[in-house]
Design an enzyme around this catalytic site. Sequence first.
Site, PDB file in Angstrom:
ATOM      1  N   ARG A 127       0.842  -1.268   0.190  1.00 59.97           N
ATOM      2  CA  ARG A 127      -0.018  -0.106  -0.076  1.00 59.97           C
ATOM      3  C   ARG A 127       0.724   1.374  -0.023  1.00 59.97           C
ATOM      4  O   ARG A 127       0.334   2.458   0.337  1.00 59.97           O
ATOM      5  CB  ARG A 127      -0.887   0.005   1.096  1.00 59.97           C
ATOM      6  CG  ARG A 127      -1.901  -1.021   1.285  1.00 59.97           C
ATOM      7  CD  ARG A 127      -3.106  -0.849   1.978  1.00 59.97           C
ATOM      8  NE  ARG A 127      -4.076  -1.841   2.048  1.00 59.97           N
ATOM      9  CZ  ARG A 127      -3.913  -2.974   2.953  1.00 59.97           C
ATOM     10  NH1 ARG A 127      -3.241  -2.938   4.110  1.00 59.97           N
ATOM     11  NH2 ARG A 127      -4.677  -3.942   2.961  1.00 59.97           N
ATOM     12  N   LYS A 149       4.212  11.770 -10.653  1.00 60.74           N
ATOM     13  CA  LYS A 149       3.321  10.978 -11.746  1.00 60.74           C
ATOM     14  C   LYS A 149       3.994   9.560 -11.952  1.00 60.74           C
ATOM     15  O   LYS A 149       5.114   9.802 -12.434  1.00 60.74           O
ATOM     16  CB  LYS A 149       3.105  11.687 -12.935  1.00 60.74           C
ATOM     17  CG  LYS A 149       1.905  12.715 -13.159  1.00 60.74           C
ATOM     18  CD  LYS A 149       1.929  13.402 -14.500  1.00 60.74           C
ATOM     19  CE  LYS A 149       0.673  14.397 -14.630  1.00 60.74           C
ATOM     20  NZ  LYS A 149       0.577  14.938 -15.842  1.00 60.74           N
ATOM     21  N   GLU A 191      12.387  19.647 -23.718  1.00 61.55           N
ATOM     22  CA  GLU A 191      11.552  20.029 -22.438  1.00 61.55           C
ATOM     23  C   GLU A 191      11.991  21.214 -21.823  1.00 61.55           C
ATOM     24  O   GLU A 191      11.418  22.071 -21.435  1.00 61.55           O
ATOM     25  CB  GLU A 191      11.474  19.003 -21.482  1.00 61.55           C
ATOM     26  CG  GLU A 191      10.818  17.460 -22.034  1.00 61.55           C
ATOM     27  CD  GLU A 191       9.476  17.591 -22.196  1.00 61.55           C
ATOM     28  OE1 GLU A 191       8.813  18.540 -21.531  1.00 61.55           O
ATOM     29  OE2 GLU A 191       8.817  16.498 -22.609  1.00 61.55           O
ATOM     30  N   LYS A 252       8.928  23.775 -13.002  1.00 57.95           N
ATOM     31  CA  LYS A 252       8.149  22.493 -13.004  1.00 57.95           C
ATOM     32  C   LYS A 252       7.834  22.310 -11.374  1.00 57.95           C
ATOM     33  O   LYS A 252       6.615  21.897 -11.028  1.00 57.95           O
ATOM     34  CB  LYS A 252       8.616  21.127 -13.284  1.00 57.95           C
ATOM     35  CG  LYS A 252       8.126  19.881 -13.137  1.00 57.95           C
ATOM     36  CD  LYS A 252       7.870  19.046 -14.247  1.00 57.95           C
ATOM     37  CE  LYS A 252       6.868  18.108 -14.008  1.00 57.95           C
ATOM     38  NZ  LYS A 252       6.753  16.714 -14.791  1.00 57.95           N
ATOM     39  N   GLU A 262      -2.957  18.317 -11.662  1.00 55.84           N
ATOM     40  CA  GLU A 262      -3.310  19.138 -13.050  1.00 55.84           C
ATOM     41  C   GLU A 262      -4.608  19.304 -12.982  1.00 55.84           C
ATOM     42  O   GLU A 262      -5.202  18.721 -13.856  1.00 55.84           O
ATOM     43  CB  GLU A 262      -2.486  17.983 -13.894  1.00 55.84           C
ATOM     44  CG  GLU A 262      -2.463  18.740 -15.274  1.00 55.84           C
ATOM     45  CD  GLU A 262      -1.578  17.660 -16.231  1.00 55.84           C
ATOM     46  OE1 GLU A 262      -0.585  17.141 -15.824  1.00 55.84           O
ATOM     47  OE2 GLU A 262      -2.041  17.751 -17.524  1.00 55.84           O
ATOM     48  N   ARG A 266      -0.704  23.198 -13.826  1.00 55.30           N
ATOM     49  CA  ARG A 266       0.107  22.122 -14.224  1.00 55.30           C
ATOM     50  C   ARG A 266      -0.037  21.627 -15.810  1.00 55.30           C
ATOM     51  O   ARG A 266       0.933  21.298 -16.584  1.00 55.30           O
ATOM     52  CB  ARG A 266       0.138  21.079 -13.281  1.00 55.30           C
ATOM     53  CG  ARG A 266       1.328  19.845 -13.662  1.00 55.30           C
ATOM     54  CD  ARG A 266       1.112  18.738 -12.505  1.00 55.30           C
ATOM     55  NE  ARG A 266       2.072  17.745 -12.996  1.00 55.30           N
ATOM     56  CZ  ARG A 266       2.466  16.696 -12.334  1.00 55.30           C
ATOM     57  NH1 ARG A 266       2.010  16.637 -10.755  1.00 55.30           N
ATOM     58  NH2 ARG A 266       3.248  15.982 -12.573  1.00 55.30           N
ATOM     59  N   ASN A 270       2.018  20.994 -20.675  1.00 51.57           N
ATOM     60  CA  ASN A 270       1.810  20.276 -21.868  1.00 51.57           C
ATOM     61  C   ASN A 270       1.914  20.938 -23.208  1.00 51.57           C
ATOM     62  O   ASN A 270       1.361  20.625 -24.533  1.00 51.57           O
ATOM     63  CB  ASN A 270       0.329  19.682 -21.654  1.00 51.57           C
ATOM     64  CG  ASN A 270       0.127  18.578 -20.758  1.00 51.57           C
ATOM     65  OD1 ASN A 270       1.130  17.869 -20.861  1.00 51.57           O
ATOM     66  ND2 ASN A 270      -0.718  18.876 -19.819  1.00 51.57           N
ATOM     67  N   HIS A 273       2.780  19.325 -26.296  1.00 55.39           N
ATOM     68  CA  HIS A 273       2.466  18.105 -26.339  1.00 55.39           C
ATOM     69  C   HIS A 273       1.096  17.378 -26.937  1.00 55.39           C
ATOM     70  O   HIS A 273       0.946  16.213 -27.116  1.00 55.39           O
ATOM     71  CB  HIS A 273       2.414  17.485 -24.808  1.00 55.39           C
ATOM     72  CG  HIS A 273       3.695  17.322 -24.045  1.00 55.39           C
ATOM     73  ND1 HIS A 273       4.599  18.643 -24.253  1.00 55.39           N
ATOM     74  CD2 HIS A 273       4.460  16.417 -23.501  1.00 55.39           C
ATOM     75  CE1 HIS A 273       5.815  18.246 -23.609  1.00 55.39           C
ATOM     76  NE2 HIS A 273       5.589  16.967 -23.226  1.00 55.39           N
ATOM     77  N   HIS A 277       2.247  14.666 -28.758  1.00 54.12           N
ATOM     78  CA  HIS A 277       1.994  13.144 -28.613  1.00 54.12           C
ATOM     79  C   HIS A 277       1.054  12.704 -29.664  1.00 54.12           C
ATOM     80  O   HIS A 277       1.534  11.366 -29.995  1.00 54.12           O
ATOM     81  CB  HIS A 277       1.000  13.063 -27.562  1.00 54.12           C
ATOM     82  CG  HIS A 277       1.539  13.257 -26.117  1.00 54.12           C
ATOM     83  ND1 HIS A 277       0.944  13.888 -24.936  1.00 54.12           N
ATOM     84  CD2 HIS A 277       2.686  12.644 -25.544  1.00 54.12           C
ATOM     85  CE1 HIS A 277       1.896  13.616 -23.683  1.00 54.12           C
ATOM     86  NE2 HIS A 277       2.932  12.929 -24.266  1.00 54.12           N
ATOM     87  N   HIS A 289      10.479  11.151 -27.682  1.00 49.88           N
ATOM     88  CA  HIS A 289       9.442  12.344 -27.254  1.00 49.88           C
ATOM     89  C   HIS A 289       9.845  13.675 -27.522  1.00 49.88           C
ATOM     90  O   HIS A 289       8.801  14.304 -27.783  1.00 49.88           O
ATOM     91  CB  HIS A 289       9.483  11.866 -25.701  1.00 49.88           C
ATOM     92  CG  HIS A 289       8.267  12.993 -24.756  1.00 49.88           C
ATOM     93  ND1 HIS A 289       7.151  12.693 -25.171  1.00 49.88           N
ATOM     94  CD2 HIS A 289       8.624  13.674 -24.169  1.00 49.88           C
ATOM     95  CE1 HIS A 289       6.517  13.640 -24.371  1.00 49.88           C
ATOM     96  NE2 HIS A 289       7.404  14.389 -23.764  1.00 49.88           N
TER      97      HIS A 289
END
Length: 395
Positions: A127, A149, A191, A252, A262, A266, A270, A273, A277, A289
């Site tokens: 957990r 994340k 980035e 960041k 987000e 946040r 993106n 992106h 993406h 990427h």
Amino acid sequence: HGDIVKVPILGNESIILGFHLISFIAADLVQNVKASTYVVITDSNIASLHLSPVVSAMKAAMETQGSTSRIMSRVIKPGELSKSRVTKAALEDWLLSEVCTRDTCLIALGGGVIGDLVGFVAATFMRGIPFVQVPTTLLAMVDSSIGGKTAIDTPHGKNLIGAFWQPKRIYMNLSFLSSLPKREFVNGMAEVIKTACIWSLNDFIKLEEGVEKIQDAVLKGVEDNVTGSTVETRTEGQCLLLDVIVSSARVKAHVVTVDERETGLRGLLNYGHSIGHAIEAILAPEVLHGECVAIGMIQEAELSYSLGHLGSASIERISRCLSSYGLPISLEDERLLCRSNGKPCPVNNLMDNMRIDKKNSGSTKKIVLLSAIGKTLEQKASAVNDEAIEAVLKA
Ligand code: ADP
Ligand code: ZN
């Protein structure tokens, strides 16, 4: 260690940056992130370069501090395919067979693949157990290691199963970057440039002006790993490299602190992106990427221009900056076509791919629009209609 930089995130000074940090990391972990077992998890490329110094430093720190903890390590296959349920289960079964309990600390030594996977194992093992990020790629330093994340991929898509689970520490040892292949470094620069574009003209200017020095600091950094870079001996390039990574990490960390889950701010990260993406879904793994995001940044800047929010000179400047680091700025880029073997990216496929973006609200697409270099139109992604997006993709 006099020359480390600390950056706060979610109220703790848990991001630590510098050169030659391995002994510092080990001492800090043994003293401040107490565990009965430390488990270093890495991939085989990184293991052959950096694992044994890390394990030795941990042993030395335990010896010095009179700790009786265990240190173990586990090496997995490099590559995105390792971010899977199968690899996660195998890791968990191994931890259980080694009788790892709740007071185990996982150490994710690697790029985004290792960080995302190990973070997710930590989030669900018994957990939830503590873990720390030790990013070894530029992309992982400025992006994936910060923000909590964690995820694995499924056949339906990337990062679809995961959790928010914050690492106890994020150690950015810039000396690890000297073994990174140039293409991987350039990938991370996308980035860094992205963050400057949404947040700081000042940082963007540093990147524009520092191309050669920043590249030299990484590519010629190997000898310095032997002789050591201290505040006194650090080259101008190394100072600049540290400076731009610190700035990027700071933005960041700030954005994550304000909006951990987000819901707004946040989402600015993106930028590039939404379209990036969609391209990546077609061209990965041959195209990386950051390479897809670089093209996405230009197309999303063009979208902002077409809607009347951004001047064309800004697009020019962003394009020049990205290409000066070796990033592609259009789908017609020679090196890109070579890497992707000329695979086409039809507009309707790109539009389809954009439909399944986690950020959309209903059928309306949300895209980060710049209003200048260093500024966004809103403090979140903006709703944009399909016609406007299609027009840019077709151009
Ligand atoms: P990213 O951080 O870009 O998401 P990965 O975790 O897939 O990506 O790492 C990219 C590649 O670089 C992998 O093959 C990995 O083994 C390798 N790698 C990571 N860090 C280093 C390093 N410091 N030196 C050399 N190779 C590295
Ligand atoms: Zn990204």
